[in-house]
Design a protein around this motif. Structure first.
Motif, PDB file in Angstrom:
ATOM      1  N   GLN A 102      81.516  33.743 -40.712  1.00 16.18           N
ATOM      2  CA  GLN A 102      82.708  34.522 -41.040  1.00 16.18           C
ATOM      3  C   GLN A 102      83.485  34.793 -39.755  1.00 16.18           C
ATOM      4  O   GLN A 102      82.899  34.919 -38.671  1.00 16.18           O
ATOM      5  CB  GLN A 102      82.305  35.850 -41.703  1.00 16.18           C
ATOM      6  CG  GLN A 102      83.460  36.709 -42.188  1.00 16.18           C
ATOM      7  CD  GLN A 102      82.977  37.990 -42.850  1.00 16.18           C
ATOM      8  OE1 GLN A 102      81.776  38.275 -42.879  1.00 16.18           O
ATOM      9  NE2 GLN A 102      83.883  38.773 -43.387  1.00 16.18           N
ATOM     10  N   ILE A 103      84.813  34.891 -39.880  1.00 13.00           N
ATOM     11  CA  ILE A 103      85.663  35.199 -38.731  1.00 13.00           C
ATOM     12  C   ILE A 103      86.608  36.329 -39.106  1.00 13.00           C
ATOM     13  O   ILE A 103      87.206  36.318 -40.184  1.00 13.00           O
ATOM     14  CB  ILE A 103      86.498  33.980 -38.277  1.00 13.00           C
ATOM     15  CG1 ILE A 103      85.621  32.748 -38.095  1.00 13.00           C
ATOM     16  CG2 ILE A 103      87.246  34.294 -36.985  1.00 13.00           C
ATOM     17  CD1 ILE A 103      85.680  31.785 -39.247  1.00 13.00           C
ATOM     18  N   ILE A 104      86.729  37.300 -38.203  1.00  6.32           N
ATOM     19  CA  ILE A 104      87.688  38.390 -38.359  1.00  6.32           C
ATOM     20  C   ILE A 104      88.552  38.429 -37.098  1.00  6.32           C
ATOM     21  O   ILE A 104      88.021  38.439 -35.985  1.00  6.32           O
ATOM     22  CB  ILE A 104      86.975  39.746 -38.546  1.00  6.32           C
ATOM     23  CG1 ILE A 104      86.074  39.715 -39.787  1.00  6.32           C
ATOM     24  CG2 ILE A 104      87.989  40.883 -38.648  1.00  6.32           C
ATOM     25  CD1 ILE A 104      85.214  40.952 -39.959  1.00  6.32           C
ATOM     26  N   THR A 105      89.866  38.413 -37.276  1.00  8.23           N
ATOM     27  CA  THR A 105      90.761  38.469 -36.122  1.00  8.23           C
ATOM     28  C   THR A 105      91.664  39.686 -36.207  1.00  8.23           C
ATOM     29  O   THR A 105      92.015  40.158 -37.289  1.00  8.23           O
ATOM     30  CB  THR A 105      91.621  37.200 -36.010  1.00  8.23           C
ATOM     31  OG1 THR A 105      92.433  37.066 -37.187  1.00  8.23           O
ATOM     32  CG2 THR A 105      90.763  35.961 -35.864  1.00  8.23           C
ATOM     33  N   MET A 106      92.054  40.193 -35.036  1.00 12.20           N
ATOM     34  CA  MET A 106      92.914  41.366 -34.932  1.00 12.20           C
ATOM     35  C   MET A 106      94.102  41.040 -34.022  1.00 12.20           C
ATOM     36  O   MET A 106      93.924  40.805 -32.825  1.00 12.20           O
ATOM     37  CB  MET A 106      92.132  42.546 -34.346  1.00 12.20           C
ATOM     38  CG  MET A 106      90.870  42.913 -35.087  1.00 12.20           C
ATOM     39  SD  MET A 106      89.980  44.291 -34.285  1.00 12.20           S
ATOM     40  CE  MET A 106      89.289  43.468 -32.831  1.00 12.20           C
ATOM     41  N   GLY A 107      95.292  40.981 -34.586  1.00 17.29           N
ATOM     42  CA  GLY A 107      96.478  40.731 -33.779  1.00 17.29           C
ATOM     43  C   GLY A 107      96.415  39.439 -33.001  1.00 17.29           C
ATOM     44  O   GLY A 107      96.898  39.365 -31.867  1.00 17.29           O
ATOM     45  N   THR A 143      89.148  36.959 -42.317  1.00 18.46           N
ATOM     46  CA  THR A 143      89.898  38.200 -42.478  1.00 18.46           C
ATOM     47  C   THR A 143      90.864  38.286 -41.299  1.00 18.46           C
ATOM     48  O   THR A 143      90.437  38.245 -40.136  1.00 18.46           O
ATOM     49  CB  THR A 143      88.976  39.428 -42.495  1.00 18.46           C
ATOM     50  OG1 THR A 143      88.075  39.322 -43.605  1.00 18.46           O
ATOM     51  CG2 THR A 143      89.784  40.707 -42.639  1.00 18.46           C
ATOM     52  N   VAL A 144      92.144  38.367 -41.604  1.00 14.66           N
ATOM     53  CA  VAL A 144      93.191  38.274 -40.587  1.00 14.66           C
ATOM     54  C   VAL A 144      93.986  39.582 -40.595  1.00 14.66           C
ATOM     55  O   VAL A 144      94.747  39.851 -41.518  1.00 14.66           O
ATOM     56  CB  VAL A 144      94.114  37.069 -40.868  1.00 14.66           C
ATOM     57  CG1 VAL A 144      95.193  36.958 -39.798  1.00 14.66           C
ATOM     58  CG2 VAL A 144      93.293  35.787 -40.965  1.00 14.66           C
ATOM     59  N   ILE A 145      93.804  40.378 -39.556  1.00 11.58           N
ATOM     60  CA  ILE A 145      94.417  41.701 -39.484  1.00 11.58           C
ATOM     61  C   ILE A 145      95.638  41.630 -38.570  1.00 11.58           C
ATOM     62  O   ILE A 145      95.554  41.110 -37.454  1.00 11.58           O
ATOM     63  CB  ILE A 145      93.406  42.735 -38.950  1.00 11.58           C
ATOM     64  CG1 ILE A 145      92.164  42.759 -39.849  1.00 11.58           C
ATOM     65  CG2 ILE A 145      94.028  44.119 -38.870  1.00 11.58           C
ATOM     66  CD1 ILE A 145      91.000  43.574 -39.286  1.00 11.58           C
ATOM     67  N   TYR A 146      96.765  42.146 -39.052  1.00 13.19           N
ATOM     68  CA  TYR A 146      97.993  42.116 -38.264  1.00 13.19           C
ATOM     69  C   TYR A 146      98.773  43.411 -38.472  1.00 13.19           C
ATOM     70  O   TYR A 146      98.563  44.140 -39.446  1.00 13.19           O
ATOM     71  CB  TYR A 146      98.858  40.913 -38.643  1.00 13.19           C
ATOM     72  CG  TYR A 146      99.475  41.017 -40.027  1.00 13.19           C
ATOM     73  CD1 TYR A 146     100.783  41.485 -40.196  1.00 13.19           C
ATOM     74  CD2 TYR A 146      98.755  40.658 -41.173  1.00 13.19           C
ATOM     75  CE1 TYR A 146     101.348  41.595 -41.464  1.00 13.19           C
ATOM     76  CE2 TYR A 146      99.313  40.771 -42.433  1.00 13.19           C
ATOM     77  CZ  TYR A 146     100.605  41.240 -42.577  1.00 13.19           C
ATOM     78  OH  TYR A 146     101.161  41.366 -43.822  1.00 13.19           O
ATOM     79  N   SER A 147      99.675  43.697 -37.540  1.00 16.61           N
ATOM     80  CA  SER A 147     100.520  44.881 -37.635  1.00 16.61           C
ATOM     81  C   SER A 147     101.973  44.478 -37.408  1.00 16.61           C
ATOM     82  O   SER A 147     102.286  43.792 -36.427  1.00 16.61           O
ATOM     83  CB  SER A 147     100.110  45.918 -36.578  1.00 16.61           C
ATOM     84  OG  SER A 147     101.041  46.989 -36.529  1.00 16.61           O
ATOM     85  N   LYS A 148     102.848  44.910 -38.296  1.00 10.32           N
ATOM     86  CA  LYS A 148     104.270  44.602 -38.131  1.00 10.32           C
ATOM     87  C   LYS A 148     104.880  45.342 -36.949  1.00 10.32           C
ATOM     88  O   LYS A 148     105.974  44.986 -36.491  1.00 10.32           O
ATOM     89  CB  LYS A 148     105.033  44.940 -39.410  1.00 10.32           C
ATOM     90  CG  LYS A 148     104.738  43.970 -40.549  1.00 10.32           C
ATOM     91  CD  LYS A 148     105.591  44.263 -41.770  1.00 10.32           C
ATOM     92  CE  LYS A 148     105.323  43.260 -42.886  1.00 10.32           C
ATOM     93  NZ  LYS A 148     106.134  43.519 -44.098  1.00 10.32           N
ATOM     94  N   SER A 149     104.193  46.355 -36.443  1.00  9.77           N
ATOM     95  CA  SER A 149     104.676  47.073 -35.260  1.00  9.77           C
ATOM     96  C   SER A 149     103.944  46.637 -33.994  1.00  9.77           C
ATOM     97  O   SER A 149     104.007  47.331 -32.977  1.00  9.77           O
ATOM     98  CB  SER A 149     104.536  48.588 -35.464  1.00  9.77           C
ATOM     99  OG  SER A 149     103.196  48.941 -35.744  1.00  9.77           O
ATOM    100  N   ASP A 150     103.266  45.498 -34.064  1.00 10.82           N
ATOM    101  CA  ASP A 150     102.606  44.922 -32.893  1.00 10.82           C
ATOM    102  C   ASP A 150     103.656  44.666 -31.821  1.00 10.82           C
ATOM    103  O   ASP A 150     104.646  43.973 -32.052  1.00 10.82           O
ATOM    104  CB  ASP A 150     101.924  43.609 -33.296  1.00 10.82           C
ATOM    105  CG  ASP A 150     100.992  43.050 -32.231  1.00 10.82           C
ATOM    106  OD1 ASP A 150     101.367  43.071 -31.055  1.00 10.82           O
ATOM    107  OD2 ASP A 150      99.904  42.583 -32.600  1.00 10.82           O
ATOM    108  N   GLY A 151     103.435  45.209 -30.631  1.00 12.60           N
ATOM    109  CA  GLY A 151     104.403  45.057 -29.553  1.00 12.60           C
ATOM    110  C   GLY A 151     104.045  44.001 -28.541  1.00 12.60           C
ATOM    111  O   GLY A 151     104.718  43.867 -27.506  1.00 12.60           O
ATOM    112  N   VAL A 152     102.996  43.226 -28.797  1.00 11.46           N
ATOM    113  CA  VAL A 152     102.572  42.163 -27.879  1.00 11.46           C
ATOM    114  C   VAL A 152     102.681  40.792 -28.531  1.00 11.46           C
ATOM    115  O   VAL A 152     103.179  39.838 -27.926  1.00 11.46           O
ATOM    116  CB  VAL A 152     101.127  42.414 -27.390  1.00 11.46           C
ATOM    117  CG1 VAL A 152     100.649  41.251 -26.517  1.00 11.46           C
ATOM    118  CG2 VAL A 152     101.044  43.723 -26.625  1.00 11.46           C
ATOM    119  N   VAL A 153     102.226  40.686 -29.773  1.00 14.47           N
ATOM    120  CA  VAL A 153     102.261  39.419 -30.521  1.00 14.47           C
ATOM    121  C   VAL A 153     103.202  39.572 -31.715  1.00 14.47           C
ATOM    122  O   VAL A 153     103.084  40.533 -32.481  1.00 14.47           O
ATOM    123  CB  VAL A 153     100.856  39.026 -31.017  1.00 14.47           C
ATOM    124  CG1 VAL A 153     100.916  37.727 -31.820  1.00 14.47           C
ATOM    125  CG2 VAL A 153      99.897  38.887 -29.842  1.00 14.47           C
TER     126      VAL A 153
END
Length: 260
Positions: free
Chosen positions: A145-150, A194-204
């Motif tokens: 399994q793979i989980i990524t954050m930003g 599982t792919v975690i992202y944020s629309k307010s990410d200020g780097v990516v």
């Protein structure tokens, strides 16, 4: 890695939307990250109801410029849930993707050999997620399994705030490298994602953090900074629930309908 060959424009799925680095406003909002780190002290109290672990092995992979210390709060949280948690074991992630993929593969290979062939789960923050995905693609029997954050999944560093600095340091042509990454991504990954992202990410750029390649990928939006993502309570809950799911590959892909 250097290439100056003109590349045709890559046609990404329409659900991806326009790819671009974060806005200056989003980058300024990364100033909230220290507060998110401070609030992490209360995460375990907030998350008392998350499912317990099953003792599986989990390897944590830090992002560009970070080392194992950045993953320490998440490590302690997962250990508290009774997972066996390991650092990637190679200090600071300096952005040498090919070399670092080999180093991570060495760590995973050793753990698998030491534990009777049991596969591991990889959790990567930012560029650490790129390494995790590549090791999983190259060695599918080692990773369950793979989980990524930003994680910058599309374009490599092209849609990040460090794009040009990183490209200069690596003597890289961003357009050519984007095409290389697209070709690799198009090969697909077989394991649950599982792919975690944020629309307010200020780097990516957040759209570059959404997996549009793998049908089983579960893209989940959170509301936090990039630099605070690995210590955010909502992210920890998603990780705990993803780890506790027996067959995450059966989850519905939530990529469709992603909007600005």
């Amino acid at each position: 890695m250097k290439s100056k060959t003109p590349m045709n424009r890559i046609e990404y799925p329409t659900a991806t939307g326009p790819l671009k680095p974060p806005s200056k406003f989003s980058t300024l909002k990364e100033a909230r990250a220290p507060l998110e780190w401070l609030l992490a002290w209360g995460n375990r109290r907030k998350l008392q109801q998350v499912p317990p672990g099953d003792g599986r092995m989990v390897v944590l992979v830090p992002g560009y410029g970070a080392d194992e210390w950045s993953m320490r709060p998440l490590k302690k949280f997962l250990q508290g849930l009774k997972y066996r948690v390991f650092d990637w074991g190679h200090g600071r992630n300096r952005g040498h993707v090919s070399q670092d993929t080999g180093l991570l593969a060495d760590t995973v290979s050793r753990l698998v050999a030491q534990h009777s062939g049991q596969a591991v789960t990889l959790i990567g923050w930012s560029l650490g997620g790129v390494l995790a995905r590549e090791v999983a693609r190259l060695h599918p029997t080692w990773v369950d399994q793979i989980i990524t954050m930003g994680t910058p999944l599309l374009g490599g560093p092209k849609y990040t705030v460090v794009a040009h600095k990183y490209a200069r340091s690596m003597d890289m042509d961003l357009d050519a490298y984007e095409a290389e990454i697209h070709a690799i991504n198009s090969q697909g990954i077989s394991q649950p994602l599982t792919v975690i992202y944020s629309k307010s990410d200020g780097v990516v750029g957040w759209r570059a953090s959404v997996d549009t390649y793998n049908e089983q990928a579960k893209n989940i939006e959170v509301s936090c900074s990039h630099l605070g993502m690995g210590v955010h309570a909502q992210v920890w809950q998603i990780i705990a629930e993803s780890l506790a799911t027996k067959r995450p590959d059966q989850a519905v892909n939530e990529t469709a309908g992603v909007t600005a």
